[in-house]
Write a protein that holds these residues in place. Sequence first.
Motif, PDB file in Angstrom:
ATOM      1  N   TYR A  82     -15.290  58.579  44.534  1.00  0.00           N
ATOM      2  CA  TYR A  82     -14.299  57.787  45.270  1.00  0.00           C
ATOM      3  C   TYR A  82     -13.557  58.617  46.318  1.00  0.00           C
ATOM      4  N   ARG A  83     -14.173  59.672  46.781  1.00  0.00           N
ATOM      5  CA  ARG A  83     -13.501  60.570  47.728  1.00  0.00           C
ATOM      6  C   ARG A  83     -13.027  59.833  48.978  1.00  0.00           C
ATOM      7  N   ASN A  84     -13.861  58.965  49.506  1.00  0.00           N
ATOM      8  CA  ASN A  84     -13.501  58.259  50.749  1.00  0.00           C
ATOM      9  C   ASN A  84     -12.428  57.192  50.542  1.00  0.00           C
ATOM     10  N   ASP A  85     -12.103  56.884  49.298  1.00  0.00           N
ATOM     11  CA  ASP A  85     -11.068  55.883  49.019  1.00  0.00           C
ATOM     12  C   ASP A  85      -9.673  56.493  48.944  1.00  0.00           C
ATOM     13  N   LEU A  86      -9.602  57.811  48.964  1.00  0.00           N
ATOM     14  CA  LEU A  86      -8.318  58.488  48.794  1.00  0.00           C
ATOM     15  C   LEU A  86      -7.638  58.709  50.139  1.00  0.00           C
TER      16      LEU A  86
ATOM     17  N   ALA B 265      -3.921  55.938  44.344  1.00  0.00           N
ATOM     18  CA  ALA B 265      -5.087  55.222  44.878  1.00  0.00           C
ATOM     19  C   ALA B 265      -6.254  55.274  43.890  1.00  0.00           C
ATOM     20  N   PHE B 266      -6.459  56.432  43.284  1.00  0.00           N
ATOM     21  CA  PHE B 266      -7.533  56.619  42.318  1.00  0.00           C
ATOM     22  C   PHE B 266      -7.409  55.623  41.163  1.00  0.00           C
ATOM     23  N   LEU B 267      -6.203  55.526  40.602  1.00  0.00           N
ATOM     24  CA  LEU B 267      -5.974  54.638  39.460  1.00  0.00           C
ATOM     25  C   LEU B 267      -6.169  53.173  39.829  1.00  0.00           C
TER      26      LEU B 267
END
Length: 753
Positions: free
Chosen positions: A616-620, A667-669
């Motif tokens: 999920y790197r691009n979602d952070l 964001a991760f959660l």
Amino acid sequence: MPNFCAAPNCTRKSTQSDLAFFRFPRDPERCRIWVENCRRADLEAKTSDQLNKHYRLCAKHFDPAMVCKTSPYRTVLKDTAIPTIFDLTSHLKNPHTRHRKRIKELTEEDLKKIKERRLASSIDQLASKKEPTAEDSSNTNEDEPQLSTEEKEFRDYLRSLFEVVVTLGKQSIPLAADQASEAEYKSNNFQALLDYRMNAGDEALRKQFEATAVNTEYLSATQQGQLLDVCENTVREEMLMEVRESRFFSLVTGDLVEFAKEKHLPVFLRFVNQQNVLREEFLDFVPFDGDESALVERLEAQLTDRWGLSMEDCRGQAHKATGSSTTKMKAVAVLLMEKYPLLLHMSCSHTALNIHLAKNLPFPNVQIIMETLRRIGAFFRNPFTQDELEKAIFTHYQKNEEKGATQKQACGPGWTEQHNVFDVLLDMLPPLVLCMDSIRGNDVGKFADVVTGDAYSIMETLADFEIVVTIVILKNVLTFTRAFGRNLQGETLDVFCAANSLTAVLHSLNEVNDNIDVYHEFWYEEAVSVATIMEIPVRVPRLFLRKQRAADVGEIQAEAYFKEYVTIPVIHGIMQEVEDMFSETNVKALKCLSLVPAIMGQMKFNTTEENYADVYRNDLPNPDTLPAELHCWRIKWKHRGKEVRLPTTIHETLQLPDVKFFPNVNAFLKVLSTLPVLKLEDNKSDVASERLQAYLDSMPAKQWNRSLAMLNINTHVKHDLDVMVDKYCRLYPEDDPEAEAESEEVAEEDVAK
């Protein structure tokens, strides 16, 4: 029942032509003028309510300019319409004719009073057309568009209609009841509620209703459909606004629903709203026709083109398919993952993993069992059939009361949807067949024919040795995934433990596969034992034997047949399903749950979330600072005060006021929370799929309506009736009175030219 015209010397009735008939108005003054113009002395003593209810005038007695045909199904009168065209002399040609409608002879005094009233009425009409006073205009908001009186009345009328439609939808009431016969119709629920509102004083509805022809449809099916569409789209848009604000979401689909003999796929979206609360909402039904590629394109178009979402932001998918649709939905999931790798395919938190795995096995005997389980669950929702089952359990286990009490408790509500369903079903087979046999006999006429028919069908299915063997195999194979599935539907720590125990589950299944001969021998003996108790003959299915004889091949022994065609396919199918459902990427995502403080504490704060964060790197928001932020996050909880309790769930963690200082963790959660495998927490609207099922169970299938289902399932969604009115006026301007007036002016100009 036909409507007869109340005018003197008029013999028309509504069944003889398409001529419109109109009620006498309830307004006492207007009603008095109608009676006066009719010259019916016998009507003068009646009240306006009595006249409105029992008397009609046909359109022939009104100036054509006063009658408006707004559609092929709807003819209305203008609010100022007065009947002026009457035949008051034709009866004089035959003086011996007796008339039921006696014409009143007017005296000079009567004529004088009529002239005075008409003059007063003209003065009032002129006064009403004058400009508003300065005081009134000063109070008007210049920014708001000015509406004419007709437009305001029309909007009030629409508002009442929408309120009625929303009420019917929320209460799960169809707009129209079933047709009783060709000549007789049951009451129209929609019209009955409109009547109630008018009688309760809804002036907007009353004015429109009085001006509508009695023998024409007050609100056509097309117009009702338009109202439903606007209601449905308004409620959906309210939810979509929240999905767009949250950005990330997951796609969940349910069992197929049939409308008008066409299958549709229920679509749910899971997302975290602005209050950091996880929601799963029902959005629409998508047509299920076409192949897998067509369905994928349809789903993409629905989410992107119609709803304004991005498939790049979809982080998970779960499909609750049954029967023949299972294979198609598995192919859809694969195609979606090929296009969007982060759209992880997982099991749904609503469905026990063992049931999900069994439903996905493409074997006819397994699918028959799953369908029978569904039918059994529906069959015993009735308290009378449930009583019969408990009696059958008591009878079968009368020599072992402890076992009987255990079985009685195990077959409570919802037992066909539990993780241990196949264990319970196997133990319940003898009393189930005994119960169905008792209901089928129906000695005292306690049950309807449809119930006894269902009982016979279920009994015939269960009293088959192939079905017994398959139940035994499913029970034993799925024993290895039962604890794993329970943990997936447990607390966050349980889910994290399940992700770490997957290797052990796969190892157990592989061990069974490697020693299939030994395991099958024990399982087959168990099946034979159950069949003996139930007096079911042990044999190979007749269809297979027929094929063997046709091919001139030697007959196969029963044990060898069931090993080759049941045990081995089931174990291989379960292994493949588990591997597909919990791929390396899926497991990495679940291991990221170590971000939850309670799990960090359980792991002695020795966690390595950054090893799995690449998914999920691009979602952070700031991926480069993630390692440093995770270090600070661990230190924060490791050195907390003794009185500080570690949050145990994602929901609790997101509710912390200082989580905003850790933007990457936040964001991760949120992304993890949307994954379909995680259960919904602290959410009153977490049962959208159950509300859908409740709607489908509450009325006959032929009365199901997509729009009403949408309103009923989403009763918790706030809606604004004025927004619905605005949307209706934009979409259907031809119904607006102002638009009608403009079209009439244009038509008159064209005629003049």
